[in-house]
Design a protein around this motif. Structure first.
Motif, PDB file in Angstrom:
ATOM      1  N   LEU A   1     -37.806 -26.676 -21.877  1.00 32.93           N
ATOM      2  CA  LEU A   1     -38.103 -25.401 -21.225  1.00 32.93           C
ATOM      3  C   LEU A   1     -37.540 -25.411 -19.809  1.00 32.93           C
ATOM      4  N   ARG A   2     -36.670 -24.453 -19.527  1.00 28.44           N
ATOM      5  CA  ARG A   2     -36.165 -24.234 -18.166  1.00 28.44           C
ATOM      6  C   ARG A   2     -36.823 -22.991 -17.587  1.00 28.44           C
ATOM      7  N   ALA A   3     -36.886 -22.926 -16.279  1.00 25.61           N
ATOM      8  CA  ALA A   3     -37.641 -21.872 -15.604  1.00 25.61           C
ATOM      9  C   ALA A   3     -37.276 -20.464 -16.061  1.00 25.61           C
ATOM     10  N   PRO A   4     -35.988 -20.103 -16.169  1.00 23.96           N
ATOM     11  CA  PRO A   4     -35.670 -18.723 -16.569  1.00 23.96           C
ATOM     12  C   PRO A   4     -36.230 -18.333 -17.941  1.00 23.96           C
ATOM     13  N   GLN A   5     -36.346 -19.297 -18.869  1.00 22.91           N
ATOM     14  CA  GLN A   5     -36.903 -18.990 -20.188  1.00 22.91           C
ATOM     15  C   GLN A   5     -38.333 -18.472 -20.078  1.00 22.91           C
ATOM     16  N   ALA A   6     -39.081 -19.050 -19.138  1.00 15.26           N
ATOM     17  CA  ALA A   6     -40.483 -18.656 -18.969  1.00 15.26           C
ATOM     18  C   ALA A   6     -40.644 -17.481 -18.013  1.00 15.26           C
ATOM     19  N   GLY A   7     -39.514 -16.972 -17.486  1.00 19.71           N
ATOM     20  CA  GLY A   7     -39.572 -15.819 -16.584  1.00 19.71           C
ATOM     21  C   GLY A   7     -40.031 -16.160 -15.185  1.00 19.71           C
ATOM     22  N   VAL A   8     -39.804 -17.414 -14.749  1.00 18.97           N
ATOM     23  CA  VAL A   8     -40.163 -17.815 -13.389  1.00 18.97           C
ATOM     24  C   VAL A   8     -38.920 -18.340 -12.682  1.00 18.97           C
ATOM     25  N   ASP A   9     -39.001 -18.422 -11.349  1.00 18.68           N
ATOM     26  CA  ASP A   9     -37.833 -18.814 -10.560  1.00 18.68           C
ATOM     27  C   ASP A   9     -37.581 -20.311 -10.570  1.00 18.68           C
ATOM     28  N   SER A  10     -38.636 -21.108 -10.674  1.00 15.97           N
ATOM     29  CA  SER A  10     -38.483 -22.559 -10.666  1.00 15.97           C
ATOM     30  C   SER A  10     -39.647 -23.192 -11.410  1.00 15.97           C
ATOM     31  N   LEU A  11     -39.494 -24.467 -11.711  1.00 21.60           N
ATOM     32  CA  LEU A  11     -40.572 -25.169 -12.408  1.00 21.60           C
ATOM     33  C   LEU A  11     -41.832 -25.272 -11.561  1.00 21.60           C
TER      34      LEU A  11
ATOM     35  N   ILE B   1     -22.313 -29.184 -10.653  1.00 20.05           N
ATOM     36  CA  ILE B   1     -22.824 -29.915  -9.484  1.00 20.05           C
ATOM     37  C   ILE B   1     -24.291 -29.599  -9.196  1.00 20.05           C
ATOM     38  N   ASP B   2     -24.778 -28.456  -9.678  1.00 22.17           N
ATOM     39  CA  ASP B   2     -26.180 -28.120  -9.444  1.00 22.17           C
ATOM     40  C   ASP B   2     -27.087 -29.030 -10.274  1.00 22.17           C
ATOM     41  N   ASP B   3     -28.179 -29.460  -9.656  1.00 25.11           N
ATOM     42  CA  ASP B   3     -29.143 -30.277 -10.392  1.00 25.11           C
ATOM     43  C   ASP B   3     -29.833 -29.448 -11.476  1.00 25.11           C
ATOM     44  N   ASP B   4     -30.204 -30.123 -12.546  1.00 23.94           N
ATOM     45  CA  ASP B   4     -30.876 -29.479 -13.674  1.00 23.94           C
ATOM     46  C   ASP B   4     -32.346 -29.877 -13.665  1.00 23.94           C
ATOM     47  N   PHE B   5     -33.214 -28.879 -13.764  1.00 26.79           N
ATOM     48  CA  PHE B   5     -34.658 -29.109 -13.850  1.00 26.79           C
ATOM     49  C   PHE B   5     -35.165 -28.517 -15.160  1.00 26.79           C
ATOM     50  N   PHE B   6     -35.975 -29.266 -15.887  1.00 23.37           N
ATOM     51  CA  PHE B   6     -36.558 -28.727 -17.109  1.00 23.37           C
ATOM     52  C   PHE B   6     -37.845 -29.466 -17.449  1.00 23.37           C
TER      53      PHE B   6
ATOM     54  N   TYR C   1     -45.938 -24.307 -28.644  1.00 22.62           N
ATOM     55  CA  TYR C   1     -46.814 -24.281 -27.475  1.00 22.62           C
ATOM     56  C   TYR C   1     -46.813 -22.884 -26.875  1.00 22.62           C
ATOM     57  N   GLU C   2     -47.850 -22.618 -26.114  1.00 18.52           N
ATOM     58  CA  GLU C   2     -47.978 -21.356 -25.401  1.00 18.52           C
ATOM     59  C   GLU C   2     -48.350 -21.622 -23.947  1.00 18.52           C
ATOM     60  N   ILE C   3     -47.897 -20.733 -23.081  1.00 14.21           N
ATOM     61  CA  ILE C   3     -48.378 -20.694 -21.694  1.00 14.21           C
ATOM     62  C   ILE C   3     -49.086 -19.348 -21.564  1.00 14.21           C
ATOM     63  N   PRO C   4     -50.389 -19.296 -21.826  1.00 12.66           N
ATOM     64  CA  PRO C   4     -51.093 -18.009 -21.927  1.00 12.66           C
ATOM     65  C   PRO C   4     -50.958 -17.136 -20.686  1.00 12.66           C
ATOM     66  N   SER C   5     -50.987 -17.742 -19.506  1.00 15.53           N
ATOM     67  CA  SER C   5     -50.940 -16.940 -18.282  1.00 15.53           C
ATOM     68  C   SER C   5     -49.613 -16.224 -18.108  1.00 15.53           C
ATOM     69  N   LEU C   6     -48.569 -16.702 -18.788  1.00 13.16           N
ATOM     70  CA  LEU C   6     -47.246 -16.069 -18.706  1.00 13.16           C
ATOM     71  C   LEU C   6     -46.899 -15.295 -19.969  1.00 13.16           C
ATOM     72  N   GLY C   7     -47.762 -15.359 -20.980  1.00 12.80           N
ATOM     73  CA  GLY C   7     -47.458 -14.706 -22.242  1.00 12.80           C
ATOM     74  C   GLY C   7     -46.238 -15.295 -22.919  1.00 12.80           C
ATOM     75  N   PHE C   8     -46.022 -16.589 -22.720  1.00 11.83           N
ATOM     76  CA  PHE C   8     -44.820 -17.242 -23.236  1.00 11.83           C
ATOM     77  C   PHE C   8     -45.192 -18.225 -24.341  1.00 11.83           C
ATOM     78  N   ALA C   9     -44.327 -18.291 -25.374  1.00  5.73           N
ATOM     79  CA  ALA C   9     -44.517 -19.249 -26.461  1.00  5.73           C
ATOM     80  C   ALA C   9     -43.150 -19.704 -26.948  1.00  5.73           C
ATOM     81  N   ASP C  10     -43.093 -20.936 -27.446  1.00  6.07           N
ATOM     82  CA  ASP C  10     -41.837 -21.448 -27.977  1.00  6.07           C
ATOM     83  C   ASP C  10     -42.141 -22.488 -29.059  1.00  6.07           C
ATOM     84  N   THR C  11     -41.287 -22.523 -30.067  1.00  7.31           N
ATOM     85  CA  THR C  11     -41.442 -23.458 -31.181  1.00  7.31           C
ATOM     86  C   THR C  11     -40.621 -24.707 -30.930  1.00  7.31           C
ATOM     87  N   LEU C  12     -41.200 -25.873 -31.215  1.00  4.22           N
ATOM     88  CA  LEU C  12     -40.505 -27.135 -31.030  1.00  4.22           C
ATOM     89  C   LEU C  12     -39.597 -27.417 -32.220  1.00  4.22           C
ATOM     90  N   THR C  13     -38.593 -28.253 -31.969  1.00  7.41           N
ATOM     91  CA  THR C  13     -37.634 -28.641 -33.001  1.00  7.41           C
ATOM     92  C   THR C  13     -38.017 -29.993 -33.578  1.00  7.41           C
TER      93      THR C  13
END
Length: 330
Positions: free
Chosen positions: A189-199, A139-144, A165-177
């Motif tokens: 990308l969902r918020a927890p993957q990047a270590g933040v509470d929300s988008l 029932i919870d909405d999904d944000f990504f 791609y990278e988000i330099p300010s967060l030190g985050f990177a991920d490879t696309l499929t």
């Protein structure tokens, strides 16, 4: 003649004449070892070619360092740098759209060198959007964040190997499929993957996209940003658990937003595998209904969803609205 034989020559004059003869002789035989003397120069020439097919590259720049001598290739990919002093140099080559190359050369005579440049992979089309998905379960909405990339390579599309791609300010990177043979790539990308509470925490933070080929050469695109998150979700009215006869009219409640947007309708068949069978896009924002005329199978189950889509491609989606087609029986 008799006068010349008997004439007396002063010793100082004789010494002067002898000294002049010696100096002239030395000058005539002096070694020309000055490295800046043009007479010691040599020519460096060659071609700049594409690595994949040896075709010439026009307009490439070839430079000799550290003496800063530069030449540009002609239509045949040829370059010529005259009167280079003997020595050891770095020969650099660059051309727009190609990976640069260099070589160290020790030259004591006219020298030929050919460069073979690799075409750089390209990020042809990039889309960075937010998605807000309302759903029945959970029932919870999904944000990504959805990252879509179309990549290419001037030598051969199949040389594209990785996109990330990278988000330099967060030190985050991920490879696309990779999702197609046309070198389309997708990332979610969902918020927890990047270590933040929300988008919302990602708004204003720059994304950097990279594409790399099989040779390890890469290009990048900087300063990509998320524009907004559409918090409001549209709600459907009809059909919503109804049995309908084709054609029928899909209806929804109006949405009010302080920026431009359109609606998109998608229809799915819900068997063992959910498959999208229809899409109607670019529906004006002041609309609340759309006719549906596609033939449907009464023995199958269907649902439809409604999207709000802003001018940047960000989306907010309604819950799934199931329906059946008359003749299916219950």
């Amino acid at each position: 003649m008799e006068f010349m034989k008997n004439r007396w020559w002063p010793p100082v004059l004789i010494i002067g004449v002898l000294f002049a003869v010696i100096i002239v002789g030395c000058i005539g035989d002096a070694p020309r070892d000055n490295p800046l003397d043009p007479a010691n120069g040599i020519d460096i020439s060659g071609k700049v070619l594409r690595l994949v097919d040896n075709q010439p590259i026009k307009g490439a720049l070839v430079s000799v360092q550290p003496i800063h001598r530069i030449a540009e290739t002609d239509v045949n990919g040829e370059f010529h740098i005259p009167e280079v002093p003997r020595g050891t140099y770095s020969l650099h080559c660059q051309a727009e759209g190609f990976a640069p190359d260099s070589v160290s050369l020790t030259v004591n005579q006219s020298t030929t060198w050919d460069f073979h440049l690799n075409g750089l992979p390209r990020l042809v089309d990039v889309s960075l959007t937010t998605w807000h998905i309302s759903r029945v379960f959970p029932i919870d909405d999904d944000f990504f964040v959805q990252v879509n990339v179309q990549a290419d390579d001037p030598d051969n599309r199949n040389q594209v190997q990785n996109v990330w791609y990278e988000i330099p300010s967060l030190g985050f990177a991920d490879t696309l499929t990779e999702i197609s043979l046309e070198k389309e790539f997708l990332g979610i990308l969902r918020a927890p993957q990047a270590g933040v509470d929300s988008l919302d925490a990602l708004i204003g933070k720059p994304f950097v996209l990279y594409v790399e080929d099989i040779f390890g050469d890469r290009t990048r695109r900087d300063n990509l940003f998320l524009t907004r998150i559409i918090k409001k979700t549209p709600t459907t009215v009809f059909p919503l658990g109804h049995t309908v006869s084709v054609p029928f009219t899909m209806q929804w409640n109006p949405v009010r937003l302080p920026y431009p947007f359109t609606y998109t309708v998608e229809v799915f068949v819900d068997d063992f595998i959910v498959t999208r069978i229809a899409e109607i896009s670019a529906i004006p924002s002041d609309s609340t209904r759309i006719p549906f005329t596609m033939n449907l199978d009464p023995t199958r189950q269907y649902f439809w969803v409604l999207y709000v889509v802003d001018e940047f491609g960000n989306r907010s989606r309604s819950k799934q609205s199931p329906f059946r087609v008359s003749g299916s029986g219950k």
